[in-house]
Design a protein around this motif. Structure first.
Motif, PDB file in Angstrom:
ATOM      1  N   GLY A 230      -2.225  11.571   1.624  1.00 29.54           N
ATOM      2  CA  GLY A 230      -2.870  12.212   0.762  1.00 29.54           C
ATOM      3  C   GLY A 230      -4.219  13.254   0.708  1.00 29.54           C
ATOM      4  N   PHE A 231      -5.047  13.529  -0.469  1.00 28.19           N
ATOM      5  CA  PHE A 231      -5.963  13.624  -1.003  1.00 28.19           C
ATOM      6  C   PHE A 231      -7.070  13.158   0.069  1.00 28.19           C
ATOM      7  CE2 PHE A 231      -4.755  12.398  -5.126  1.00 28.19           C
ATOM      8  CZ  PHE A 231      -5.681  11.175  -4.944  1.00 28.19           C
ATOM      9  N   LEU A 232      -7.374  11.731   0.418  1.00 28.63           N
ATOM     10  CA  LEU A 232      -8.017  11.480   1.087  1.00 28.63           C
ATOM     11  C   LEU A 232      -8.934  12.307   2.152  1.00 28.63           C
ATOM     12  CD1 LEU A 232      -7.774   7.529   0.459  1.00 28.63           C
ATOM     13  CD2 LEU A 232      -8.840   9.086  -1.259  1.00 28.63           C
ATOM     14  N   HIS A 233      -9.446  11.466   2.952  1.00 32.54           N
ATOM     15  CA  HIS A 233      -9.655  12.033   4.460  1.00 32.54           C
ATOM     16  C   HIS A 233      -8.325  11.593   5.402  1.00 32.54           C
ATOM     17  CE1 HIS A 233     -13.745  13.073   3.300  1.00 32.54           C
ATOM     18  NE2 HIS A 233     -13.986  12.050   2.686  1.00 32.54           N
ATOM     19  N   SER A 234      -8.111  11.704   6.352  1.00 31.14           N
ATOM     20  CA  SER A 234      -6.922  11.585   6.822  1.00 31.14           C
ATOM     21  C   SER A 234      -7.639  10.764   8.183  1.00 31.14           C
ATOM     22  CB  SER A 234      -6.402  12.728   8.215  1.00 31.14           C
ATOM     23  OG  SER A 234      -7.778  13.959   8.830  1.00 31.14           O
ATOM     24  N   LEU A 235      -8.621   9.761   8.641  1.00 30.33           N
ATOM     25  CA  LEU A 235      -9.048   9.080   8.241  1.00 30.33           C
ATOM     26  C   LEU A 235      -8.467   7.972   8.502  1.00 30.33           C
ATOM     27  CD1 LEU A 235     -10.988   7.992  10.749  1.00 30.33           C
ATOM     28  CD2 LEU A 235     -12.739   7.658   8.905  1.00 30.33           C
ATOM     29  N   HIS A 236      -8.003   8.361   6.873  1.00 27.39           N
ATOM     30  CA  HIS A 236      -7.391   7.298   6.043  1.00 27.39           C
ATOM     31  C   HIS A 236      -5.744   6.405   6.413  1.00 27.39           C
ATOM     32  CE1 HIS A 236     -11.672   6.161   5.392  1.00 27.39           C
ATOM     33  NE2 HIS A 236     -10.976   7.066   4.421  1.00 27.39           N
ATOM     34  N   GLN A 237      -5.360   7.788   6.744  1.00 28.92           N
ATOM     35  CA  GLN A 237      -3.503   7.157   6.795  1.00 28.92           C
ATOM     36  C   GLN A 237      -2.804   6.560   7.814  1.00 28.92           C
ATOM     37  OE1 GLN A 237      -2.283  11.257   8.933  1.00 28.92           O
ATOM     38  NE2 GLN A 237      -3.865  10.996  10.772  1.00 28.92           N
ATOM     39  N   GLY A 238      -2.036   5.969   7.514  1.00 30.29           N
ATOM     40  CA  GLY A 238      -1.427   4.857   8.245  1.00 30.29           C
ATOM     41  C   GLY A 238      -1.291   5.430  10.177  1.00 30.29           C
ATOM     42  N   VAL A 239      -0.889   4.439  10.324  1.00 31.66           N
ATOM     43  CA  VAL A 239      -1.162   4.954  11.931  1.00 31.66           C
ATOM     44  C   VAL A 239       0.356   4.291  12.486  1.00 31.66           C
ATOM     45  CG1 VAL A 239      -1.689   4.308  14.363  1.00 31.66           C
ATOM     46  CG2 VAL A 239      -3.056   4.856  12.948  1.00 31.66           C
ATOM     47  N   GLN A 240       1.731   4.556  12.640  1.00 36.31           N
ATOM     48  CA  GLN A 240       2.661   4.237  13.034  1.00 36.31           C
ATOM     49  C   GLN A 240       2.790   3.326  14.060  1.00 36.31           C
ATOM     50  OE1 GLN A 240       6.390   6.271  12.340  1.00 36.31           O
ATOM     51  NE2 GLN A 240       7.450   5.133  12.916  1.00 36.31           N
ATOM     52  N   PHE A 241       3.113   2.111  14.694  1.00 35.52           N
ATOM     53  CA  PHE A 241       3.849   1.436  15.288  1.00 35.52           C
ATOM     54  C   PHE A 241       4.753   1.591  15.515  1.00 35.52           C
ATOM     55  CE2 PHE A 241      -0.731  -0.767  16.347  1.00 35.52           C
ATOM     56  CZ  PHE A 241      -1.266  -0.108  16.013  1.00 35.52           C
ATOM     57  N   ARG A 242       5.372   2.399  17.000  1.00 35.49           N
ATOM     58  CA  ARG A 242       6.978   2.515  17.248  1.00 35.49           C
ATOM     59  C   ARG A 242       6.878   1.694  18.494  1.00 35.49           C
ATOM     60  NH1 ARG A 242       8.738   7.802  19.903  1.00 35.49           N
ATOM     61  NH2 ARG A 242       6.379   7.139  21.323  1.00 35.49           N
ATOM     62  N   ALA A 243       8.137   1.401  18.799  1.00 35.99           N
ATOM     63  CA  ALA A 243       9.113   0.339  19.372  1.00 35.99           C
ATOM     64  C   ALA A 243       9.974   1.184  20.712  1.00 35.99           C
ATOM     65  CB  ALA A 243      10.661  -0.689  18.547  1.00 35.99           C
ATOM     66  N   ALA A 244       9.046   1.605  21.166  1.00 38.91           N
ATOM     67  CA  ALA A 244       8.776   2.387  22.621  1.00 38.91           C
ATOM     68  C   ALA A 244       8.096   2.181  23.505  1.00 38.91           C
ATOM     69  CB  ALA A 244       9.007   3.476  21.741  1.00 38.91           C
ATOM     70  N   LYS A 245       7.898   3.094  24.496  1.00 31.92           N
ATOM     71  CA  LYS A 245       7.203   2.950  25.769  1.00 31.92           C
ATOM     72  C   LYS A 245       6.204   3.375  25.496  1.00 31.92           C
ATOM     73  CE  LYS A 245       6.716   4.345  30.077  1.00 31.92           C
ATOM     74  NZ  LYS A 245       6.852   4.728  31.483  1.00 31.92           N
ATOM     75  N   ASP A 246       5.520   3.986  24.405  1.00 32.48           N
ATOM     76  CA  ASP A 246       3.848   4.310  23.490  1.00 32.48           C
ATOM     77  C   ASP A 246       4.719   3.823  22.454  1.00 32.48           C
ATOM     78  OD1 ASP A 246       4.016   5.872  26.474  1.00 32.48           O
ATOM     79  OD2 ASP A 246       4.146   7.418  25.808  1.00 32.48           O
ATOM     80  N   PRO A 247       3.672   3.175  22.023  1.00 37.20           N
ATOM     81  CA  PRO A 247       3.961   3.371  20.421  1.00 37.20           C
ATOM     82  C   PRO A 247       3.122   3.286  19.992  1.00 37.20           C
ATOM     83  CG  PRO A 247       3.332   0.816  21.841  1.00 37.20           C
ATOM     84  CD  PRO A 247       2.895   1.806  22.231  1.00 37.20           C
TER      85      PRO A 247
END
Length: 497
Positions: A230-247
């Motif tokens: 949202g309006f917070l610094h982008s450092l705080h966005q969630g990081v998605q871990f995927r079920a793939a070769k490159d998570p």
């Protein structure tokens, strides 16, 4: 351009106004460093971060907690689509006795309906096709669809009186995740990253795992803004871990890139970003530097945490056979435990497929099987490792389902529409009373008659367990001080130890 013209333009750049403006932004940069929790001005001999002298993790904006915390982290098992409380937790035998009868107007009382059922000529009541049994020390009613959850009922607190204003999926999910039905606010995980930071310098404070259920595999989609900053610094966005070769996307280096080359590239990139920051004073540039450094450290930490191959056989037996299949709910629950061990602050699981407007009996059996064993295993696994006492586990969706059938009602099948007036969630972990049932709905399962819990109450309670007063935890944006609970919310102290 003539030499005289160049000197004139240079003098304009170095005038008093420009000097004061840049000096003021320099003070702002110091403030930013405090907000990000990193020593942005502590650099190596070349004036840049290096592999050895980078920041030791990210601290939150809160200098101290508002009160002693009961927990250190949250695992949120979000059941997207709206699980039917009437098939899972809220046992209403009256609905079976009066099956097919029209919902009394005195119960509905003109309450809002979705466009999917507002045009129905009647609203035939329908009870669950599945049995309920009493379990645990207090004889808590739990559906036969959830045998593993039933066995751990003494470890969880079931809240039957949740309610929300949102009646459609996207605004309802957004409301739970951000405190507003309108997109654009920071998600819960982003708020916690901003306020409390991370205890692990090699992993983000806020991680996201997605799975698609078998109940309705092509059901409601989810949008990345649900774990946005949202309006917070982008450092705080969630990081998605995927079920793939490159998570994590774009984390791995191209072939032929050595560690030395990568380090030199990051140092040079940091220098260029720093120069850009000095010219533009854009705080997002400093966030970007911190993100590059985090990505560098995640190159080794992420593969390690995602590799469950060394887990003993008894763990896979606990979570179920699906735990060996990447991307399933069971596999993600196992990963959630591993992330909790690494002190990740907010671990968000989204499991899709609960939106069952028709053929509910058939679909919910598959969906419940997807989540029952793994959810119970996660609580048991955390407990046996001593992690449950400082972890809050949350299970629930964005709203419930109606007590009347949507569409055709037969002896074997029926559907249920969205119902925001009452639904069920459960919580377990640090500071939550185990083995408790809180709240009560009427005998029709349509309205709350005891101890209602609003979405903002739930959010306020979660923050309280983390040592945060939701009314004091704010961020000023566009002239207004925003908070996760907006202008509402009361801590539900009755469920706390």
């Amino acid at each position: 351009m003539s030499e005289k013209k160049i000197l004139e333009e240079r003098s304009l750049i170095l005038n008093r106004r420009s000097f004061l403006g840049k000096a003021a932004m320099g003070v702002g940069g110091l403030g930013l460093a405090s907000i990000l929790g990193t020593d942005l001005f502590r650099k190596g001999s070349n004036g840049l971060y290096t592999a050895d002298n980078g920041p030791g993790g990210v601290q939150g904006i809160l200098d101290s907690l508002h009160h002693p915390a009961k927990i250190k982290r949250v695992i949120y098992l979000f059941q997207s689509g709206g699980p039917s409380q009437l098939e899972l937790f809220d046992y209403k035998p009256l609905l079976n006795k009066r099956r097919g009868e029209d919902l009394p107007e005195s119960i509905r009382n003109g309450q809002r309906l979705t466009g999917m059922t507002s045009g129905q000529d009647s609203f035939p009541l329908v009870g669950s096709n599945f049995g309920f049994q009493r379990h645990g020390k207090n004889g808590t009613w739990v559906s036969d669809l959830l045998p593993y959850t039933a066995k751990m009922v003494d470890d969880i607190c079931i809240i039957k009186s949740m309610y929300t204003e949102a009646i459609n999926h996207d605004p309802a999910v957004t409301f739970f995740q951000t405190g507003s039905q309108q997109p654009g606010r920071p998600s819960m995980g982003s708020w916690l990253s901003y306020g409390l930071g991370s205890e692990n310098e090699n992993l983000p404070a806020f991680t996201v795992l997605l799975s698609r259920g078998s109940g309705r595999p092509n059901g409601q989609p989810l949008y990345t803004r649900l774990w946005g900053n949202g309006f917070l610094h982008s450092l705080h966005q969630g990081v998605q871990f995927r079920a793939a070769k490159d998570p994590v996307l774009y984390l791995n280096d191209p072939k032929g890139t050595t560690a030395e080359v990568k380090r030199a590239m990051l140092d040079q990139l940091a220098e260029l970003n720093d120069q850009h920051y000095q010219e533009s004073n854009d705080p997002e540039i400093q966030s970007r530097i911190a993100q590059y450094e985090m990505a560098y450290r995640m190159q080794t930490s992420v593969p390690d945490v995602m590799d469950t191959g060394k887990e003993p056989d008894y763990i896979y037996k606990m979570y179920g056979s699906d735990a060996k299949i990447p991307g399933t709910y069971a596999a993600n629950c196992l990963l959630a435990r591993r992330l909790a061990e690494k002190d990740v602050r907010f671990i968000q699981l989204y499991h899709m497929g609960w939106d069952q407007h028709d053929n509910l009996p058939g679909a919910i059996q598959k969906q419940a099987k997807d989540v029952d064993q793994a959810s119970a295993a996660l609580v048991a696994d955390l407990k046996q490792r001593g992690l449950l006492e400082d972890t809050l586990v949350i299970w629930g969706g964005e709203f419930g389902r109606t007590n009347y059938s949507q569409g055709l009602l037969t002896d074997t099948t029926y559907g249920r529409d969205h119902h925001p007036r009452c639904f069920t969630m459960w919580m377990a972990g640090g500071g939550i009373k185990p083995g408790m049932v809180y709240g009560e709905t009427d005998e029709f399962g349509y309205n709350i008659i005891k101890n209602p819990v609003h979405v903002h109450d739930f959010q306020a309670t979660m923050l309280h367990q983390l040592g945060i007063d939701h009314e004091k935890f704010t961020y000023k944006y566009q002239g207004r001080r925003f908070r996760l609970t907006d202008v509402e919310g009361t801590v539900v102290k009755d469920i706390l130890t």
